[in-house]
Design an enzyme around this catalytic site. Structure first.
Site, short mmCIF file in Angstrom:
data_model
loop_
_atom_site.label_atom_id
_atom_site.label_comp_id
_atom_site.label_asym_id
_atom_site.label_seq_id
_atom_site.Cartn_x
_atom_site.Cartn_y
_atom_site.Cartn_z
N TYR A 27 -4.91 0.82 6.41
CA TYR A 27 -3.71 0.77 6.92
C TYR A 27 -3.10 -0.07 5.39
O TYR A 27 -3.16 -0.98 5.03
CB TYR A 27 -3.20 -0.23 7.85
CG TYR A 27 -2.01 -0.69 8.15
CD1 TYR A 27 -0.88 0.10 7.62
CD2 TYR A 27 -1.85 -1.85 9.21
CE1 TYR A 27 0.41 -0.55 7.90
CE2 TYR A 27 -0.51 -2.10 9.49
CZ TYR A 27 0.57 -1.47 8.84
OH TYR A 27 1.95 -1.90 9.16
N LYS A 46 -3.16 5.20 6.77
CA LYS A 46 -1.62 4.98 7.33
C LYS A 46 -0.89 4.25 6.06
O LYS A 46 -1.22 3.41 5.63
CB LYS A 46 -1.84 4.09 8.51
CG LYS A 46 -0.38 3.36 8.85
CD LYS A 46 -0.44 2.56 9.87
CE LYS A 46 0.84 1.76 10.40
NZ LYS A 46 1.91 1.56 9.56
#
Ligand SMILES: *[C@@H]1O[C@H](CO)[C@@H](O)[C@H](O)[C@H]1NC(C)=O
Length: 315
Positions: free
Chosen positions: A153, A183
């Site tokens: 992320y 992400k």
């Protein structure tokens, strides 16, 4: 093949696979503890009202770094019981807690197939300084969660970590077997495109900026994770579908709806403002947030509602 056939074939593939994934909020009671019984109706609301089938839990919107390890374990249990596809963000500032949560999530996933993957961001107080340091930092979490797929992320605006992502992706693909993607919560589209061009098979990029969703789709992200899909899931899909059917004016005007909503909360703070919006749209998660975030006052709530009316959010 005729051009329109090629177009249709491509479109059906794209339309069915581009997914919007809300990063869910954590509901709190008046006394500041987590309101677990809200999760089931929240999950139903997302499915039925927002056309959502996957959730990203315990991330930024979930105020994860302000939650205890026990709370994040319990949230994992609750979401896995009510939602069909759950991605759990597992990192915290302590690697000990991060690994414990990773292995907890893996254990839950052994009897509950609703957990589909884990994700982790970089630590942000002490920061890794090279791409290899970041991989080394993530490895124990990925290993504890294996065989669950692992996602990185990337959110430099919050972590302050802006390591060379191209180098990082090369290293992580080699060194973490369960790595399946990033992400990507940043506006640097050139880097995103290079990541997509350089990626290995099975690696995907999730787009993290709702207010410019179109650019993420155009650049080649395969899904998007964001906060506004909690209450504008259908608008999000209108953007996706308009874009994929080459209706740019419609994609842009749908995108403007999200732009206007995100602009409406100004500097109230995205999480408290959006919790207020959840209440306005009939999914009351409580207005509470965990300090240092601050809940909206009644006056701020009314002002926000007024601004949202002006931009036609409730129409
Ligand atoms: C609902 O979600 C699916 C993906 O799960 C998407 O393909 C479809 O276009 C969405 N429908 C609407 C009406 O938003």
């Amino acid at each position: 093949m005729h051009l329109s056939t090629i177009l249709l074939t491509t479109l059906s593939v794209l339309t069915s696979s581009f997914e919007l994934i809300p990063a869910v909020f954590t509901p709190f009671t008046e006394d500041g503890s987590i309101d677990y019984p809200k999760i089931e109706p929240y999950s139903t609301f997302l499915k039925e009202q927002q056309n959502i089938s996957t959730v990203f839990i315990s991330g930024t919107n979930g105020e994860s770094l302000s939650l205890s390890l026990e709370e994040r374990k319990r949230l994992t249990d609750e979401w896995a019981q009510t939602s069909s596809n759950v991605i759990v963000m597992v990192s915290s500032e302590s690697i000990v807690d991060s690994v414990e949560l990773s292995s907890y999530v893996k254990t839950v996933s052994e009897t509950n197939s609703n957990i589909i993957s884990v994700a982790a961001m970089s630590s942000s107080f002490f920061k890794p300084s090279t791409a290899q340091d970041l991989v080394d930092y993530l490895k124990p979490m990925a290993e504890a969660a294996a065989p669950l797929p692992f996602r990185y992320y990337h959110i430099p605006s919050m972590t302050g970590v802006s390591i060379d992502m191209i180098e990082f992706q090369d290293l992580v693909e080699d060194q973490i077997d369960t790595f399946v993607g990033i992400k990507y919560t940043d506006t640097d589209l050139f880097t995103l495109r290079k990541l997509i061009l350089n990626k290995g098979e099975g690696v995907e990029h999730f787009w993290g900026k709702d207010e410019i969703l179109i650019t993420g789709i155009a650049t080649g992200a395969t899904s998007a994770v964001g906060s506004t899909y909690n209450f504008m899931g259908r608008t999000g899909y209108d953007i996706v579908n308009a874009f994929l059917t080459a209706d740019l004016p419609s994609a842009q005007s749908q995108q403007d709806k999200i732009v206007n909503v995100v602009s409406s909360w100004g500097n109230l703070g995205g999480i408290p403002a959006q919790k207020a919006i959840m209440q306005m749209v009939g999914m009351d998660l409580g207005r509470g947030v965990r300090t240092p975030n601050r809940a909206l006052t009644d006056e701020e709530y009314d002002d926000l509602e007024e601004k949202l009316k002006e931009v036609g959010f409730f129409d």
